[in-house]
Design an enzyme around this catalytic site. Sequence first.
Site, PDB file in Angstrom:
ATOM      1  N   HIS A   1       0.820  -1.207   0.000  1.00 25.76           N
ATOM      2  CA  HIS A   1       0.000   0.000   0.000  1.00 25.76           C
ATOM      3  C   HIS A   1       0.860   1.266   0.000  1.00 25.76           C
ATOM      4  O   HIS A   1       0.383   2.347   0.332  1.00 25.76           O
ATOM      5  CB  HIS A   1      -0.915   0.022   1.227  1.00 25.76           C
ATOM      6  CG  HIS A   1      -1.733  -1.206   1.397  1.00 25.76           C
ATOM      7  ND1 HIS A   1      -2.639  -1.616   0.451  1.00 25.76           N
ATOM      8  CD2 HIS A   1      -1.775  -2.124   2.388  1.00 25.76           C
ATOM      9  CE1 HIS A   1      -3.206  -2.753   0.870  1.00 25.76           C
ATOM     10  NE2 HIS A   1      -2.696  -3.071   2.043  1.00 25.76           N
TER      11      HIS A   1
ATOM     12  N   HIS B   1      -7.198  -4.618  -0.783  1.00 24.56           N
ATOM     13  CA  HIS B   1      -6.526  -5.875  -1.140  1.00 24.56           C
ATOM     14  C   HIS B   1      -7.264  -6.566  -2.261  1.00 24.56           C
ATOM     15  O   HIS B   1      -7.087  -7.758  -2.497  1.00 24.56           O
ATOM     16  CB  HIS B   1      -6.479  -6.812   0.060  1.00 24.56           C
ATOM     17  CG  HIS B   1      -6.017  -6.161   1.307  1.00 24.56           C
ATOM     18  ND1 HIS B   1      -6.892  -5.631   2.226  1.00 24.56           N
ATOM     19  CD2 HIS B   1      -4.775  -5.904   1.760  1.00 24.56           C
ATOM     20  CE1 HIS B   1      -6.192  -5.091   3.214  1.00 24.56           C
ATOM     21  NE2 HIS B   1      -4.907  -5.238   2.955  1.00 24.56           N
TER      22      HIS B   1
END
Lengths: 333, 333
Positions: free
Chosen positions: B57, B219
């Site tokens: 991320h 995700h």
Amino acid sequence: MKKLINDPKDVVPESVTGFVAAHGDLVRAEFDPIFIVRADAPVAGKVAIVSGGGSGHEPLHAGFVGYGMLDGAVPGPVFTSPTPDPILAATKAVDGGAGVLHIVKNYTGDVLNFETAADLAAAEGIEVRSVITDDDVAVKDSLYTAGRRGVAGTVLVEKIAGAAAQRGDDLDAVTAVATKVNAQVRTMGVALTACTVPHAGEPSFDIADDEIEIGIGIHGEPGRERIKLEPADSIVDRIIEPILDDLPFKSGDDVLLLINGMGGTPLIELYIAYKHAAEVIEERGMHITRSLVGNFTTSLEMQGFSLSVLKLDDELTELWDAPVQTAALRWGR
Amino acid sequence: MKKLINDPKDVVPESVTGFVAAHGDLVRAEFDPIFIVRADAPVAGKVAIVSGGGSGHEPLHAGFVGYGMLDGAVPGPVFTSPTPDPILAATKAVDGGAGVLHIVKNYTGDVLNFETAADLAAAEGIEVRSVITDDDVAVKDSLYTAGRRGVAGTVLVEKIAGAAAQRGDDLDAVTAVATKVNAQVRTMGVALTACTVPHAGEPSFDIADDEIEIGIGIHGEPGRERIKLEPADSIVDRIIEPILDDLPFKSGDDVLLLINGMGGTPLIELYIAYKHAAEVIEERGMHITRSLVGNFTTSLEMQGFSLSVLKLDDELTELWDAPVQTAALRWGR
């Protein structure tokens, strides 16, 4: 083609509208013709700097308009040079009476159109100089270029020349420092994937699922060779050697290392490239005293990166460190 | 899988090595177990803030370690929670005697492991509080989450809480402001493409060439619906309405608008999304007084974006504007 756009013909004006809406404290734009300037332009008595070129390389150039960097940016259509008109308009809008420097990436269309705009500006009494950036060591002469291409090293030219102009250097001095940075920076890039120009609707080139292009241009122009995908360290080795051999850099040099993402490569991968590039540079006895990692000169959603090395000295380091306040680079102040 | 990596198992440590090499003025790292802290940690007498979670991320969270934001970040394997061990180690490394705040995105693994680490730290005499972020309005309960997911709004929590800690607020006050920001921010995301976890080697989900996922998780967890690709403005409409209706925001509110790239979406497209989102917000009578556009909470190379709206007041605005010096957010000072 899967893009977050509306009508392909509106991509540039809509994006610029969003850009100035988001960064109204730093910039403003005109739309007919289209260009972006510092919110406080023209700055009286300061040398002004204008850059530009085809869109699709964001944040280049509009993201670098602001205190301590560019006074104006002229975005053409995606991967297409802006015409002389908006370049002239931007030049006039930023002129504070101390002259204007054009920083132009070496692509035939950009060079010609900035030259025409400079002539027209001169005819209106504005002193204009030009520095053509050509930092890409990959190839000589290319799809849109005679000589070497101007790529990510342009950001370093813009930052350092912008700092010189901001501290009050005159047009000769700002031109000289921009010329010096271009002379001391070398870049080479790699593509893992192609990119798609919105109004074209198809990828700019074909590349197999297991292939990469070494020495790619920022519009997807051919590089040196097409090879099978390799580990990141091997890819870095392939592009850093031609860079370090070209200048040449030497043991003891202080350098700035820029790892520039092409738009679609995650940051986690760019830092893997940084790690190995830094190791190679240090092994050669050079010292990385400044760094920049991120998406600065992109090719739409292309996956890939370029690596730039700039030889620093005290003057360039001081100008690099000077405060800058733009959408894409900001520190100090 | 086409990635700029070496061995998939080395992705996180190699990337962190590059990260601290590039930003040694701001951060340092430990590798056994792995965590990143401010270069000057621990700062005596200051409340320390630690965040973390699965990697992939970036720049979240390590890119936000530095003056005025996080004291420590704990990167797990890609899309996998860090174990309590490195969280505890980071907590101890940053504790300056004024207590430690954990900012934790609401994913079951992260919540459990941070909780365990907090208990262990407490047993060693460190006062630890936790704020769980859950700003994603898309779905309630998800693949890895009970309740709402913590997504890009986390960056705003980290910035504002970090500024409160930096100015000397005590642990109660820093916890309170982090809680308040989380309560006042709402986010929703869209995916145009999937992403591939390096050690998996296959895309996290399948999505057709003409489809997008509305309400995607960071995700690749399922969102609300899979629809055909639409113009950018329509996509923005689909995600901004649930955001504005959820809080609810009201006419006259000052807000911060964050357009967050998922990693593979070019900036030129993010600003197109910004343009229309800003129009919708202004039409509702709200005022966008602060903005942030770029890649801040990514999902590897996923193409897509999320939109976050934070309701501001004078206190939050002042803390947002306060100087920050991290790899990914930097202004002032």
